[in-house]
Design a protein around this motif. Structure first.
Motif, PDB file in Angstrom:
ATOM      1  N   SER A   1      26.828  -8.789-106.678  1.00  0.00           N
ATOM      2  CA  SER A   1      27.109  -7.559-107.427  1.00  0.00           C
ATOM      3  C   SER A   1      28.525  -7.598-107.982  1.00  0.00           C
ATOM      4  N   SER A   2      28.671  -7.429-109.288  1.00  0.00           N
ATOM      5  CA  SER A   2      30.010  -7.423-109.892  1.00  0.00           C
ATOM      6  C   SER A   2      30.857  -6.289-109.349  1.00  0.00           C
ATOM      7  N   ARG A   3      30.231  -5.151-109.065  1.00  0.00           N
ATOM      8  CA  ARG A   3      30.995  -4.025-108.516  1.00  0.00           C
ATOM      9  C   ARG A   3      31.568  -4.359-107.154  1.00  0.00           C
ATOM     10  N   ILE A   4      30.754  -4.952-106.288  1.00  0.00           N
ATOM     11  CA  ILE A   4      31.224  -5.322-104.955  1.00  0.00           C
ATOM     12  C   ILE A   4      32.251  -6.448-105.050  1.00  0.00           C
TER      13      ILE A   4
ATOM     14  N   GLN B   1      34.372  -6.882-107.338  1.00  0.00           N
ATOM     15  CA  GLN B   1      35.645  -6.267-107.716  1.00  0.00           C
ATOM     16  C   GLN B   1      36.310  -5.619-106.509  1.00  0.00           C
ATOM     17  N   LEU B   2      35.527  -4.940-105.677  1.00  0.00           N
ATOM     18  CA  LEU B   2      36.076  -4.331-104.452  1.00  0.00           C
ATOM     19  C   LEU B   2      36.594  -5.412-103.499  1.00  0.00           C
TER      20      LEU B   2
ATOM     21  N   THR C   1      33.131 -12.101-112.081  1.00  0.00           N
ATOM     22  CA  THR C   1      31.936 -11.266-112.122  1.00  0.00           C
ATOM     23  C   THR C   1      30.712 -12.093-111.764  1.00  0.00           C
TER      24      THR C   1
ATOM     25  N   THR D   1      30.561   0.326 -99.151  1.00  0.00           N
ATOM     26  CA  THR D   1      29.884   1.064-100.237  1.00  0.00           C
ATOM     27  C   THR D   1      28.698   0.312-100.828  1.00  0.00           C
ATOM     28  N   GLU D   2      28.304  -0.840-100.281  1.00  0.00           N
ATOM     29  CA  GLU D   2      27.207  -1.606-100.863  1.00  0.00           C
ATOM     30  C   GLU D   2      25.924  -0.784-100.893  1.00  0.00           C
TER      31      GLU D   2
ATOM     32  N   ASP E   1      23.146  -3.052-105.234  1.00  0.00           N
ATOM     33  CA  ASP E   1      24.080  -4.171-105.040  1.00  0.00           C
ATOM     34  C   ASP E   1      23.417  -5.286-104.239  1.00  0.00           C
TER      35      ASP E   1
END
Length: 470
Positions: free
Chosen positions: A298-301, A303-304, A310, A340-341, A345
Protein backbone atom coordinates in the motif's frame (compact mmCIF):
# COMPACT_ATOMS: atom_id res chain seq x y z
CA UNK A 1 15.90 -4.90 7.89
CA UNK A 2 17.38 -8.39 8.09
CA UNK A 3 15.32 -10.00 10.82
CA UNK A 4 12.83 -12.77 10.08
CA UNK A 5 9.72 -14.24 11.68
CA UNK A 6 8.12 -16.68 9.24
CA UNK A 7 9.73 -18.29 6.21
CA UNK A 8 9.58 -21.46 4.17
CA UNK A 9 11.85 -24.38 5.06
CA UNK A 10 15.53 -23.96 4.19
CA UNK A 11 18.15 -26.69 4.53
CA UNK A 12 20.87 -24.08 5.06
CA UNK A 13 21.79 -22.33 8.31
CA UNK A 14 21.14 -18.84 6.97
CA UNK A 15 18.68 -17.03 9.21
CA UNK A 16 18.98 -19.27 12.26
CA UNK A 17 18.04 -17.55 15.50
CA UNK A 18 20.72 -19.27 17.55
CA UNK A 19 24.27 -20.32 16.85
CA UNK A 20 26.70 -21.42 19.56
CA UNK A 21 30.41 -21.03 19.06
CA UNK A 22 32.50 -23.92 17.81
CA UNK A 23 35.55 -25.00 19.76
CA UNK A 24 38.77 -24.76 17.78
CA UNK A 25 41.95 -26.78 17.97
CA UNK A 26 44.09 -24.05 19.56
CA UNK A 27 44.72 -24.21 23.31
CA UNK A 28 43.41 -21.23 25.27
CA UNK A 29 43.70 -20.25 28.91
CA UNK A 30 40.02 -19.24 29.12
CA UNK A 31 36.85 -20.15 27.27
CA UNK A 32 33.87 -18.13 26.11
CA UNK A 33 30.41 -19.19 24.99
CA UNK A 34 28.36 -16.99 22.66
CA UNK A 35 24.80 -17.11 21.36
CA UNK A 36 23.64 -14.89 18.50
CA UNK A 37 20.07 -13.81 17.82
CA UNK A 38 18.36 -12.06 14.93
CA UNK A 39 20.00 -10.97 11.71
CA UNK A 40 23.04 -12.08 9.73
CA UNK A 41 24.81 -8.90 10.86
CA UNK A 42 24.67 -10.17 14.44
CA UNK A 43 26.26 -13.49 13.46
CA UNK A 44 29.02 -11.59 11.71
CA UNK A 45 29.50 -9.36 14.76
CA UNK A 46 29.91 -12.45 16.94
CA UNK A 47 32.76 -13.54 14.69
CA UNK A 48 34.42 -10.13 15.21
CA UNK A 49 33.98 -10.51 18.98
CA UNK A 50 35.54 -14.00 18.81
CA UNK A 51 38.59 -12.53 17.08
CA UNK A 52 38.99 -9.82 19.73
CA UNK A 53 38.60 -12.33 22.57
CA UNK A 54 41.07 -14.71 20.91
CA UNK A 55 43.76 -12.05 21.26
CA UNK A 56 43.02 -12.03 25.00
CA UNK A 57 43.46 -15.79 25.41
CA UNK A 58 39.79 -16.79 25.12
CA UNK A 59 38.78 -19.77 23.01
CA UNK A 60 35.21 -20.66 21.97
CA UNK A 61 33.26 -23.55 23.45
CA UNK A 62 29.88 -25.15 22.77
CA UNK A 63 29.41 -25.94 26.46
CA UNK A 64 28.26 -22.96 28.54
CA UNK A 65 29.08 -24.78 31.77
CA UNK A 66 32.82 -24.79 31.04
CA UNK A 67 32.95 -21.12 29.98
CA UNK A 68 34.28 -18.33 32.17
CA UNK A 69 32.53 -15.79 29.92
CA UNK A 70 29.01 -16.11 28.49
CA UNK A 71 27.86 -13.59 25.89
CA UNK A 72 24.47 -13.10 24.24
CA UNK A 73 24.51 -11.09 21.01
CA UNK A 74 21.05 -9.61 20.99
CA UNK A 75 18.39 -8.35 18.60
CA UNK A 76 15.79 -5.63 19.17
CA UNK A 77 13.86 -5.93 15.91
CA UNK A 78 11.18 -8.18 17.38
CA UNK A 79 9.77 -8.41 20.88
CA UNK A 80 9.97 -12.21 20.65
CA UNK A 81 13.76 -12.04 20.32
CA UNK A 82 14.04 -9.90 23.45
CA UNK A 83 11.84 -12.31 25.39
CA UNK A 84 14.05 -15.22 24.33
CA UNK A 85 17.18 -13.36 25.44
CA UNK A 86 15.67 -12.56 28.86
CA UNK A 87 14.76 -16.19 29.34
CA UNK A 88 18.29 -17.30 28.48
CA UNK A 89 19.81 -14.71 30.80
CA UNK A 90 17.67 -16.01 33.66
CA UNK A 91 18.95 -19.53 32.96
CA UNK A 92 22.55 -18.31 32.88
CA UNK A 93 22.04 -16.42 36.14
CA UNK A 94 21.38 -19.76 37.83
CA UNK A 95 24.47 -21.28 36.19
CA UNK A 96 26.57 -18.33 37.32
CA UNK A 97 25.64 -18.93 40.97
CA UNK A 98 27.15 -22.39 40.66
CA UNK A 99 30.30 -21.20 38.85
CA UNK A 100 32.53 -18.78 40.78
CA UNK A 101 34.16 -16.14 38.58
CA UNK A 102 31.82 -16.62 35.63
CA UNK A 103 30.81 -13.41 33.83
CA UNK A 104 27.67 -12.91 31.75
CA UNK A 105 27.37 -10.14 29.19
CA UNK A 106 24.96 -8.75 26.62
CA UNK A 107 26.15 -7.49 23.25
CA UNK A 108 24.45 -5.80 20.36
CA UNK A 109 21.17 -4.10 19.71
CA UNK A 110 19.44 -4.61 23.09
CA UNK A 111 22.45 -3.24 24.94
CA UNK A 112 21.82 0.51 24.99
CA UNK A 113 18.05 0.40 25.30
CA UNK A 114 17.69 -1.76 28.41
CA UNK A 115 21.14 -1.62 29.97
CA UNK A 116 19.78 -0.22 33.24
CA UNK A 117 17.23 -2.98 33.68
CA UNK A 118 19.71 -5.75 32.88
CA UNK A 119 22.47 -4.39 35.13
CA UNK A 120 20.70 -2.83 38.10
CA UNK A 121 17.03 -3.81 38.31
CA UNK A 122 17.20 -7.45 37.28
CA UNK A 123 20.94 -8.01 37.92
CA UNK A 124 21.12 -10.46 35.03
CA UNK A 125 24.45 -9.40 33.54
CA UNK A 126 27.91 -8.12 34.45
CA UNK A 127 28.69 -6.22 31.29
CA UNK A 128 26.76 -4.54 28.47
CA UNK A 129 28.48 -3.76 25.16
CA UNK A 130 26.96 -1.96 22.17
CA UNK A 131 27.66 -2.90 18.54
CA UNK A 132 30.32 -0.20 18.09
CA UNK A 133 32.20 -0.94 21.33
CA UNK A 134 33.53 -4.45 20.85
CA UNK A 135 37.15 -3.28 20.86
CA UNK A 136 36.65 -2.24 24.49
CA UNK A 137 35.63 -5.78 25.54
CA UNK A 138 39.00 -6.68 27.16
CA UNK A 139 38.91 -3.58 29.38
CA UNK A 140 35.24 -4.11 30.24
CA UNK A 141 35.89 -7.75 31.17
CA UNK A 142 38.79 -6.69 33.42
CA UNK A 143 36.54 -4.14 35.11
CA UNK A 144 33.74 -6.68 35.58
CA UNK A 145 36.18 -9.13 37.16
CA UNK A 146 36.66 -6.62 40.01
CA UNK A 147 32.93 -6.72 40.74
CA UNK A 148 32.06 -3.52 38.90
CA UNK A 149 29.27 -3.34 36.36
CA UNK A 150 30.82 -2.54 32.97
CA UNK A 151 29.04 -0.64 30.19
CA UNK A 152 30.00 0.80 26.81
CA UNK A 153 27.15 1.48 24.42
CA UNK A 154 28.56 4.52 22.63
CA UNK A 155 27.83 4.61 18.90
CA UNK A 156 30.52 5.58 16.43
CA UNK A 157 30.56 7.40 13.10
CA UNK A 158 33.78 5.69 12.03
CA UNK A 159 33.91 2.12 13.42
CA UNK A 160 33.70 -0.60 10.76
CA UNK A 161 36.02 -3.28 12.27
CA UNK A 162 37.58 -3.42 8.80
CA UNK A 163 41.01 -4.35 10.17
CA UNK A 164 39.75 -7.31 12.22
CA UNK A 165 39.74 -10.78 10.67
CA UNK A 166 36.58 -12.51 11.98
CA UNK A 167 36.84 -15.97 13.52
CA UNK A 168 34.32 -18.08 11.61
CA UNK A 169 31.96 -19.60 14.17
CA UNK A 170 29.63 -22.54 13.55
CA UNK A 171 30.32 -22.40 9.81
CA UNK A 172 30.25 -25.03 7.08
CA UNK A 173 33.62 -24.02 5.66
CA UNK A 174 32.00 -23.25 2.30
CA UNK A 175 29.85 -20.12 2.70
CA UNK A 176 30.45 -17.03 4.79
CA UNK A 177 29.31 -13.45 5.37
CA UNK A 178 31.53 -10.42 4.78
CA UNK A 179 30.32 -7.17 6.33
CA UNK A 180 30.79 -4.20 3.99
CA UNK A 181 29.15 -1.44 6.05
CA UNK A 182 27.53 -0.69 9.38
CA UNK A 183 24.54 1.34 10.51
CA UNK A 184 21.68 2.76 8.47
CA UNK A 185 20.56 6.20 7.31
CA UNK A 186 17.06 5.11 6.28
CA UNK A 187 14.75 6.26 9.04
CA UNK A 188 11.98 3.72 8.43
CA UNK A 189 9.47 4.50 11.16
CA UNK A 190 9.06 0.86 12.25
CA UNK A 191 12.78 0.12 12.56
CA UNK A 192 15.09 0.48 15.55
CA UNK A 193 18.34 -0.16 13.63
CA UNK A 194 19.39 3.51 13.12
CA UNK A 195 19.14 3.97 16.90
CA UNK A 196 20.89 0.74 17.92
CA UNK A 197 23.56 0.58 15.19
CA UNK A 198 24.05 4.24 14.40
CA UNK A 199 24.59 6.11 11.18
CA UNK A 200 25.72 4.49 7.97
CA UNK A 201 29.44 4.14 7.24
CA UNK A 202 31.14 2.08 4.55
CA UNK A 203 34.14 -0.13 5.16
CA UNK A 204 37.42 0.25 3.26
CA UNK A 205 36.82 -1.50 -0.09
CA UNK A 206 40.25 -3.10 -0.19
CA UNK A 207 39.84 -4.65 3.26
CA UNK A 208 36.59 -6.22 2.00
CA UNK A 209 38.26 -7.66 -1.10
CA UNK A 210 41.18 -8.89 1.02
CA UNK A 211 38.84 -10.68 3.45
CA UNK A 212 36.90 -12.29 0.60
CA UNK A 213 40.14 -13.42 -1.07
CA UNK A 214 41.41 -14.91 2.20
CA UNK A 215 38.17 -16.84 2.56
CA UNK A 216 38.54 -18.21 -0.97
CA UNK A 217 42.18 -19.17 -0.32
CA UNK A 218 41.01 -21.02 2.80
CA UNK A 219 38.53 -23.13 0.87
CA UNK A 220 35.36 -21.05 1.01
CA UNK A 221 33.44 -20.89 -2.24
CA UNK A 222 30.68 -18.36 -1.51
CA UNK A 223 30.57 -14.99 0.21
CA UNK A 224 27.56 -12.83 1.00
CA UNK A 225 28.32 -9.11 1.13
CA UNK A 226 26.37 -7.87 4.10
CA UNK A 227 24.87 -4.55 5.12
CA UNK A 228 21.60 -3.01 6.25
CA UNK A 229 21.44 -1.35 2.81
CA UNK A 230 24.27 -2.58 0.59
CA UNK A 231 23.25 -0.48 -2.40
CA UNK A 232 24.13 2.72 -0.54
CA UNK A 233 27.71 1.50 0.00
CA UNK A 234 30.02 4.41 -0.89
CA UNK A 235 33.67 4.46 0.10
CA UNK A 236 36.17 7.23 -0.56
CA UNK A 237 39.89 6.84 0.03
CA UNK A 238 41.54 8.96 2.72
CA UNK A 239 43.14 11.26 0.16
CA UNK A 240 39.92 11.57 -1.84
CA UNK A 241 41.52 10.18 -4.98
CA UNK A 242 39.26 7.13 -5.29
CA UNK A 243 35.57 6.49 -4.79
CA UNK A 244 33.96 3.05 -4.94
CA UNK A 245 30.24 2.40 -5.25
CA UNK A 246 28.48 -0.86 -4.46
CA UNK A 247 28.46 -1.91 -8.13
CA UNK A 248 32.22 -1.34 -8.32
CA UNK A 249 32.79 -3.28 -5.09
CA UNK A 250 30.62 -6.14 -6.34
CA UNK A 251 32.75 -6.36 -9.47
CA UNK A 252 36.01 -6.34 -7.49
CA UNK A 253 34.85 -9.26 -5.35
CA UNK A 254 33.55 -11.18 -8.39
CA UNK A 255 36.96 -10.79 -10.03
CA UNK A 256 38.76 -12.63 -7.20
CA UNK A 257 38.08 -15.97 -8.90
CA UNK A 258 35.30 -17.42 -11.10
CA UNK A 259 34.91 -20.23 -8.55
CA UNK A 260 33.90 -17.78 -5.80
CA UNK A 261 30.15 -17.25 -5.81
CA UNK A 262 29.00 -13.83 -4.65
CA UNK A 263 25.70 -12.87 -3.04
CA UNK A 264 24.59 -9.70 -1.27
CA UNK A 265 21.95 -8.59 1.21
CA UNK A 266 20.01 -6.42 1.85
CA UNK A 267 18.97 -4.11 -1.01
CA UNK A 268 16.73 -1.09 -0.53
CA UNK A 269 14.32 -0.63 -3.46
CA UNK A 270 15.12 3.07 -3.70
CA UNK A 271 18.87 2.50 -4.03
CA UNK A 272 19.48 -0.56 -6.19
CA UNK A 273 20.69 0.69 -9.58
CA UNK A 274 20.89 -0.52 -13.15
CA UNK A 275 24.66 -0.42 -12.70
CA UNK A 276 24.38 -3.20 -10.10
CA UNK A 277 22.11 -5.21 -12.40
CA UNK A 278 24.52 -4.83 -15.32
CA UNK A 279 27.40 -6.09 -13.14
CA UNK A 280 25.25 -9.09 -12.19
CA UNK A 281 24.66 -9.72 -15.89
CA UNK A 282 28.38 -9.53 -16.64
CA UNK A 283 29.68 -12.01 -14.06
CA UNK A 284 28.42 -15.57 -13.97
CA UNK A 285 29.66 -16.06 -10.40
CA UNK A 286 27.41 -13.27 -9.04
CA UNK A 287 24.26 -15.12 -8.08
CA UNK A 288 21.02 -14.09 -9.76
CA UNK A 289 19.19 -13.43 -6.53
CA UNK A 290 18.05 -10.18 -4.91
CA UNK A 291 16.45 -9.63 -1.53
CA UNK A 292 14.20 -6.59 -2.11
CA UNK A 293 12.07 -5.80 0.97
CA UNK A 294 8.71 -4.25 0.12
CA UNK A 295 7.23 -4.21 3.68
CA UNK A 296 3.75 -3.25 2.37
CA UNK A 297 1.92 -3.14 -0.96
CA UNK A 298 0.00 0.00 0.00
CA UNK A 299 1.45 3.37 -1.02
CA UNK A 300 -0.30 4.99 1.93
CA UNK A 301 1.28 2.61 4.43
CA UNK A 302 4.67 2.89 2.68
CA UNK A 303 4.49 6.64 3.21
CA UNK A 304 3.73 6.15 6.92
CA UNK A 305 6.68 3.75 7.09
CA UNK A 306 8.91 6.38 5.42
CA UNK A 307 10.00 3.88 2.79
CA UNK A 308 10.37 6.70 0.20
CA UNK A 309 8.82 4.80 -2.71
CA UNK A 310 5.31 3.98 -3.88
CA UNK A 311 3.68 0.72 -4.80
CA UNK A 312 3.95 1.59 -8.49
CA UNK A 313 7.63 2.53 -8.21
CA UNK A 314 8.44 -0.79 -6.53
CA UNK A 315 6.60 -2.74 -9.23
CA UNK A 316 8.62 -0.95 -11.93
CA UNK A 317 11.80 -1.93 -10.09
CA UNK A 318 10.66 -5.58 -10.14
CA UNK A 319 9.96 -5.21 -13.88
CA UNK A 320 13.45 -3.80 -14.47
CA UNK A 321 15.14 -6.63 -12.57
CA UNK A 322 13.27 -9.22 -14.60
CA UNK A 323 13.94 -7.38 -17.85
CA UNK A 324 17.71 -7.40 -17.29
CA UNK A 325 17.99 -10.70 -15.35
CA UNK A 326 15.02 -12.86 -16.42
CA UNK A 327 15.90 -15.80 -14.15
CA UNK A 328 16.61 -13.67 -11.06
CA UNK A 329 15.31 -15.07 -7.78
CA UNK A 330 13.45 -12.49 -5.71
CA UNK A 331 12.69 -12.42 -1.99
CA UNK A 332 11.16 -9.83 0.30
CA UNK A 333 10.12 -8.72 3.78
CA UNK A 334 6.46 -8.07 4.57
CA UNK A 335 4.95 -6.47 7.67
CA UNK A 336 1.25 -7.11 8.39
CA UNK A 337 -0.88 -4.85 10.56
CA UNK A 338 1.22 -1.67 10.60
CA UNK A 339 -0.43 1.34 12.25
CA UNK A 340 -3.80 2.33 10.67
CA UNK A 341 -3.59 -0.49 8.09
CA UNK A 342 -7.04 -1.06 6.58
CA UNK A 343 -8.40 -4.11 4.79
CA UNK A 344 -7.88 -2.20 1.54
CA UNK A 345 -4.20 -1.67 2.43
CA UNK A 346 -3.90 -5.37 3.24
CA UNK A 347 -5.45 -6.31 -0.12
CA UNK A 348 -2.90 -4.03 -1.81
CA UNK A 349 -0.16 -6.12 -0.19
CA UNK A 350 -1.73 -9.35 -1.39
CA UNK A 351 -2.12 -8.04 -4.93
CA UNK A 352 1.52 -6.88 -5.03
CA UNK A 353 2.58 -10.35 -3.87
CA UNK A 354 0.61 -11.80 -6.80
CA UNK A 355 2.46 -9.41 -9.11
CA UNK A 356 5.95 -10.14 -7.80
CA UNK A 357 5.48 -13.86 -7.01
CA UNK A 358 8.42 -13.99 -4.62
CA UNK A 359 10.57 -17.09 -4.31
CA UNK A 360 11.10 -16.48 -0.60
CA UNK A 361 9.46 -14.13 1.87
CA UNK A 362 10.14 -13.16 5.48
CA UNK A 363 6.71 -12.38 6.87
CA UNK A 364 5.72 -11.09 10.28
CA UNK A 365 3.10 -8.96 11.95
CA UNK A 366 3.94 -5.50 13.24
CA UNK A 367 5.55 -5.34 16.66
CA UNK A 368 5.99 -1.80 17.99
CA UNK A 369 9.55 -1.29 19.16
CA UNK A 370 10.47 1.25 21.85
CA UNK A 371 12.44 4.22 20.55
CA UNK A 372 11.27 4.02 16.93
CA UNK A 373 9.64 6.89 15.07
CA UNK A 374 6.44 4.86 14.77
CA UNK A 375 6.20 4.56 18.56
CA UNK A 376 6.43 8.34 18.87
CA UNK A 377 4.19 9.24 15.93
CA UNK A 378 1.49 6.61 15.60
CA UNK A 379 -0.85 4.46 17.64
CA UNK A 380 -0.34 0.72 17.34
CA UNK A 381 -4.06 0.42 16.68
CA UNK A 382 -4.50 -2.87 14.84
CA UNK A 383 -5.73 -5.67 17.15
CA UNK A 384 -3.35 -8.60 17.43
CA UNK A 385 -5.94 -11.07 16.18
CA UNK A 386 -6.33 -8.97 13.01
CA UNK A 387 -2.55 -8.81 12.56
CA UNK A 388 -2.30 -12.59 12.90
CA UNK A 389 -5.17 -13.20 10.50
CA UNK A 390 -3.61 -10.94 7.88
CA UNK A 391 -0.23 -12.58 8.39
CA UNK A 392 -1.83 -16.01 7.89
CA UNK A 393 -3.33 -14.82 4.60
CA UNK A 394 0.02 -13.43 3.46
CA UNK A 395 1.80 -16.69 4.37
CA UNK A 396 -0.84 -18.80 2.61
CA UNK A 397 -0.60 -16.72 -0.58
CA UNK A 398 3.19 -16.80 -0.51
CA UNK A 399 3.22 -20.58 -0.15
CA UNK A 400 0.98 -20.84 -3.20
CA UNK A 401 3.33 -18.84 -5.42
CA UNK A 402 6.44 -20.31 -3.85
CA UNK A 403 5.16 -23.82 -4.57
CA UNK A 404 4.33 -22.87 -8.16
CA UNK A 405 7.81 -21.42 -8.53
CA UNK A 406 9.39 -24.61 -7.25
CA UNK A 407 7.31 -26.71 -9.64
CA UNK A 408 8.51 -24.60 -12.58
CA UNK A 409 12.08 -25.66 -11.79
CA UNK A 410 11.33 -29.37 -12.21
CA UNK A 411 13.17 -30.65 -15.29
CA UNK A 412 15.78 -27.87 -15.24
CA UNK A 413 19.47 -28.35 -14.47
CA UNK A 414 21.30 -26.09 -12.01
CA UNK A 415 24.90 -25.61 -10.94
CA UNK A 416 24.87 -26.30 -7.20
CA UNK A 417 27.53 -25.50 -4.63
CA UNK A 418 27.54 -28.33 -2.08
CA UNK A 419 27.16 -26.88 1.43
CA UNK A 420 26.82 -30.08 3.41
CA UNK A 421 24.78 -33.15 4.27
CA UNK A 422 21.01 -32.86 4.21
CA UNK A 423 19.33 -32.66 7.60
CA UNK A 424 16.98 -35.43 6.54
CA UNK A 425 19.44 -38.04 5.28
CA UNK A 426 23.18 -38.65 5.54
CA UNK A 427 23.01 -40.14 2.04
CA UNK A 428 21.90 -36.81 0.58
CA UNK A 429 23.82 -33.57 0.04
CA UNK A 430 22.34 -30.10 -0.24
CA UNK A 431 23.31 -26.83 -1.81
CA UNK A 432 21.63 -23.86 -3.43
CA UNK A 433 21.00 -22.74 -6.95
CA UNK A 434 21.96 -19.29 -8.20
CA UNK A 435 18.42 -18.25 -7.30
CA UNK A 436 18.96 -19.31 -3.67
CA UNK A 437 16.69 -22.34 -3.86
CA UNK A 438 17.79 -25.34 -1.82
CA UNK A 439 18.49 -28.47 -3.87
CA UNK A 440 18.96 -31.95 -2.36
CA UNK A 441 20.56 -34.82 -4.30
CA UNK A 442 22.28 -38.19 -3.71
CA UNK A 443 25.73 -37.98 -2.15
CA UNK A 444 27.64 -40.28 -4.55
CA UNK A 445 31.31 -39.19 -4.46
CA UNK A 446 30.69 -35.46 -4.06
CA UNK A 447 31.76 -33.43 -1.05
CA UNK A 448 31.36 -30.00 0.52
CA UNK A 449 32.69 -27.23 -1.67
CA UNK A 450 32.17 -29.07 -4.94
CA UNK A 451 30.18 -27.57 -7.79
CA UNK A 452 27.72 -30.13 -9.15
CA UNK A 453 25.30 -29.96 -12.06
CA UNK A 454 21.98 -31.23 -10.71
CA UNK A 455 18.82 -31.96 -12.68
CA UNK A 456 15.66 -31.33 -10.65
CA UNK A 457 13.24 -34.29 -10.69
CA UNK A 458 10.68 -33.23 -8.06
CA UNK A 459 10.10 -30.72 -5.31
CA UNK A 460 8.44 -29.91 -2.00
CA UNK A 461 7.25 -26.43 -1.00
CA UNK A 462 10.74 -25.48 0.14
CA UNK A 463 13.22 -27.89 -1.46
CA UNK A 464 14.13 -29.04 -4.96
CA UNK A 465 15.01 -32.72 -5.26
CA UNK A 466 17.31 -33.86 -8.03
CA UNK A 467 20.14 -36.00 -9.30
CA UNK A 468 23.67 -35.15 -10.39
CA UNK A 469 24.25 -35.18 -14.15
CA UNK A 470 27.36 -34.93 -16.32
Amino acid sequence: MLDLETKVHDESRQGEAYAPAVAGTQTYTKKFYIESYGCAMNFNDSEIVASILGQEGYGPTRNAEEASLILLNTCSIREKAEQTVRKRLTEFKKLKRETPGMLVGVLGCMAERIKGKLLEEEKLVDLVVGPDAYRSLPALIAEAETGQKSVNVLLSREETYGDISPVRLDNNGVTSFVSIMRGCNNMCTFCVVPFTRGRERSRDAYSIVREARELFDNGYREVTLLGQNVDSYYWTSADGSETITFAMLLEKVAQIDPLLRVRFSTSHPKDITDEVLFIMQRYENICNYIHLPVQSGSSRILQLMNRTYTREWYMKKVDRIRELIPDCGLSTDIICGFCTETEEDHQDTLSLMKYAQYDLAYMYFYSERPGTLAERRYDDDIPEEVKKRRLAEVVELHRKYSQAGMEREVGKTFRVLVEGTSKRSTEQLFGRSDQNKVIVFPKENFKKGDYVMVKVESCTSGTLIGKAVQ
